[in-house]
Design a protein around this motif. Structure first.
Motif, PDB file in Angstrom:
ATOM      1  N   SER A  16       2.823  -9.379  -4.050  1.00  9.20           N
ATOM      2  CA  SER A  16       3.532  -8.171  -3.637  1.00  9.20           C
ATOM      3  C   SER A  16       3.862  -7.298  -4.836  1.00  9.20           C
ATOM      4  O   SER A  16       3.693  -6.072  -4.798  1.00  9.20           O
ATOM      5  N   ARG A  17       4.326  -7.902  -5.902  1.00  9.91           N
ATOM      6  CA  ARG A  17       4.667  -7.151  -7.109  1.00  9.91           C
ATOM      7  C   ARG A  17       3.433  -6.437  -7.661  1.00  9.91           C
ATOM      8  O   ARG A  17       3.485  -5.270  -8.042  1.00  9.91           O
ATOM      9  N   ARG A  18       2.313  -7.165  -7.699  1.00  9.92           N
ATOM     10  CA  ARG A  18       1.075  -6.573  -8.190  1.00  9.92           C
ATOM     11  C   ARG A  18       0.626  -5.412  -7.302  1.00  9.92           C
ATOM     12  O   ARG A  18       0.177  -4.373  -7.801  1.00  9.92           O
ATOM     13  N   ALA A  19       0.757  -5.573  -6.004  1.00 11.68           N
ATOM     14  CA  ALA A  19       0.379  -4.499  -5.078  1.00 11.68           C
ATOM     15  C   ALA A  19       1.268  -3.275  -5.266  1.00 11.68           C
ATOM     16  O   ALA A  19       0.804  -2.132  -5.183  1.00 11.68           O
ATOM     17  N   ILE A  20       2.538  -3.499  -5.535  1.00 16.10           N
ATOM     18  CA  ILE A  20       3.479  -2.398  -5.757  1.00 16.10           C
ATOM     19  C   ILE A  20       3.138  -1.659  -7.046  1.00 16.10           C
ATOM     20  O   ILE A  20       3.144  -0.429  -7.096  1.00 16.10           O
ATOM     21  N   TYR A  21       2.828  -2.402  -8.109  1.00 18.08           N
ATOM     22  CA  TYR A  21       2.416  -1.773  -9.364  1.00 18.08           C
ATOM     23  C   TYR A  21       1.187  -0.889  -9.139  1.00 18.08           C
ATOM     24  O   TYR A  21       1.145   0.266  -9.567  1.00 18.08           O
ATOM     25  N   THR A  37       7.211   8.658  -3.518  1.00 17.50           N
ATOM     26  CA  THR A  37       8.451   8.119  -2.954  1.00 17.50           C
ATOM     27  C   THR A  37       8.358   6.592  -2.835  1.00 17.50           C
ATOM     28  O   THR A  37       7.260   6.021  -2.851  1.00 17.50           O
ATOM     29  N   ILE A  38       9.508   5.983  -2.713  1.00 14.34           N
ATOM     30  CA  ILE A  38       9.545   4.538  -2.481  1.00 14.34           C
ATOM     31  C   ILE A  38       8.821   4.208  -1.184  1.00 14.34           C
ATOM     32  O   ILE A  38       8.082   3.211  -1.101  1.00 14.34           O
ATOM     33  N   GLU A  39       9.019   5.049  -0.170  1.00 15.69           N
ATOM     34  CA  GLU A  39       8.367   4.814   1.123  1.00 15.69           C
ATOM     35  C   GLU A  39       6.844   4.846   0.985  1.00 15.69           C
ATOM     36  O   GLU A  39       6.134   4.017   1.567  1.00 15.69           O
ATOM     37  N   ALA A  40       6.343   5.802   0.202  1.00 20.11           N
ATOM     38  CA  ALA A  40       4.896   5.915   0.007  1.00 20.11           C
ATOM     39  C   ALA A  40       4.360   4.721  -0.775  1.00 20.11           C
ATOM     40  O   ALA A  40       3.269   4.206  -0.480  1.00 20.11           O
ATOM     41  N   ILE A  41       5.102   4.277  -1.777  1.00 25.78           N
ATOM     42  CA  ILE A  41       4.688   3.102  -2.549  1.00 25.78           C
ATOM     43  C   ILE A  41       4.631   1.877  -1.637  1.00 25.78           C
ATOM     44  O   ILE A  41       3.669   1.102  -1.674  1.00 25.78           O
ATOM     45  N   ALA A  42       5.663   1.716  -0.803  1.00 21.71           N
ATOM     46  CA  ALA A  42       5.715   0.568   0.106  1.00 21.71           C
ATOM     47  C   ALA A  42       4.546   0.588   1.083  1.00 21.71           C
ATOM     48  O   ALA A  42       3.904  -0.448   1.319  1.00 21.71           O
ATOM     49  N   ALA A  43       4.261   1.771   1.629  1.00 20.72           N
ATOM     50  CA  ALA A  43       3.165   1.883   2.588  1.00 20.72           C
ATOM     51  C   ALA A  43       1.829   1.562   1.931  1.00 20.72           C
ATOM     52  O   ALA A  43       0.993   0.847   2.494  1.00 20.72           O
ATOM     53  N   ARG A  44       1.610   2.084   0.724  1.00 24.03           N
ATOM     54  CA  ARG A  44       0.347   1.840   0.017  1.00 24.03           C
ATOM     55  C   ARG A  44       0.217   0.357  -0.352  1.00 24.03           C
ATOM     56  O   ARG A  44      -0.872  -0.204  -0.316  1.00 24.03           O
ATOM     57  N   ALA A  45       1.337  -0.256  -0.735  1.00 19.37           N
ATOM     58  CA  ALA A  45       1.308  -1.662  -1.160  1.00 19.37           C
ATOM     59  C   ALA A  45       1.301  -2.634   0.011  1.00 19.37           C
ATOM     60  O   ALA A  45       1.035  -3.825  -0.172  1.00 19.37           O
ATOM     61  N   GLY A  46       1.625  -2.150   1.203  1.00 16.38           N
ATOM     62  CA  GLY A  46       1.669  -3.030   2.361  1.00 16.38           C
ATOM     63  C   GLY A  46       2.889  -3.930   2.386  1.00 16.38           C
ATOM     64  O   GLY A  46       2.826  -5.067   2.856  1.00 16.38           O
ATOM     65  N   VAL A  47       4.012  -3.388   1.882  1.00 14.82           N
ATOM     66  CA  VAL A  47       5.264  -4.149   1.889  1.00 14.82           C
ATOM     67  C   VAL A  47       6.354  -3.278   2.484  1.00 14.82           C
ATOM     68  O   VAL A  47       6.192  -2.071   2.638  1.00 14.82           O
ATOM     69  N   GLY A  48       7.470  -3.892   2.830  1.00 12.46           N
ATOM     70  CA  GLY A  48       8.607  -3.129   3.312  1.00 12.46           C
ATOM     71  C   GLY A  48       9.335  -2.496   2.134  1.00 12.46           C
ATOM     72  O   GLY A  48       9.367  -3.055   1.036  1.00 12.46           O
TER      73      GLY A  48
END
Length: 210
Positions: A16-21, A37-48
């Motif tokens: 998850s951390r790697r996906a967020i980076y 945005t945090i929301e866009a990062i979460a959506a791209r990374a596939g996490v909440g």
């Protein structure tokens, strides 16, 4: 009956951390820091987004850690290509200060002109001007450790009598890192190996006739 293995939460967290980076670095290049945005990062990374907020207080904190990780990976890759068993932590010391400085400054130019480094670095540098806490952290975690490599290399040259004893290495290094950073940030001219070489030559030998 085979016993089921419990999920490895550490491995899952690392994924998850790697996906967020990866998401943060990709987005800042695609839409810019302002629209990221945090929301866009979460959506791209596939996490909440709660996952992100559990580890970081802001998008700037996410981007800083992502960039630090990117720099660490790049150093490891360069070291591997150079045949080193461990990531390089110091500037080369071949006994030729001019050649060593040109080598490192050329590598810096290559990094600065690489889009995957350029976008997040510009975002962090710009945000650090208005966000003092981020600016201090950016300097302490990334910039100053890199500059200290120059300090150590220059001090070794001082010990051999190649640099005047009264010279402060921490000030001297700004003769080439300062102009390079200024040209990169303000785009006042092209960033090339020739420019890097010239900065080193002017810093070492001056501009007045002897």
């Amino acid at each position: 009956m085979a016993q089921k293995t419990a999920p490895d939460s550490t491995r899952r967290s690392e994924r998850s951390r790697r996906a967020i980076y990866d998401a943060a670095l990709a987005l800042v290049g695609e839409v810019g820091y302002g629209k990221m945005t945090i929301e866009a990062i979460a959506a791209r990374a596939g996490v909440g987004k709660q996952t992100i907020y559990r580890w970081w207080p802001s998008k700037s904190a996410v981007l800083l850690d992502a960039f630090l990780d990117l720099a660490e990976q790049a150093n490891a890759q360069l070291s591997e290509e150079a045949g080193l068993a461990e990531p390089a932590t110091d500037i080369p010391d071949t006994g030729d200060l001019e050649a060593d400085l040109k080598y490192v400054l050329r590598a810096t130019v290559d990094e600065m002109t690489d889009p995957k480094f350029d976008a997040p670095a510009r975002a962090l540098a710009a945000e650090g001007v208005v966000n003092q806490e981020l600016g201090v952290e950016f300097v302490e975690k990334l910039l100053e450790p890199q500059l200290q490599h120059y300090v150590k290399r220059l001090r070794r040259s001082q010990d051999r009598g190649e640099i005047a004893a009264h010279v402060d290495p921490r000030i001297a290094l700004e003769l080439w890192t300062g102009p390079l950073a200024q040209r990169w940030m303000q785009r006042t001219g092209p960033l090339t190996h020739a420019y890097a070489d010239t900065l080193v030559e002017y810093a070492l030998y001056g501009i007045v006739p002897r």
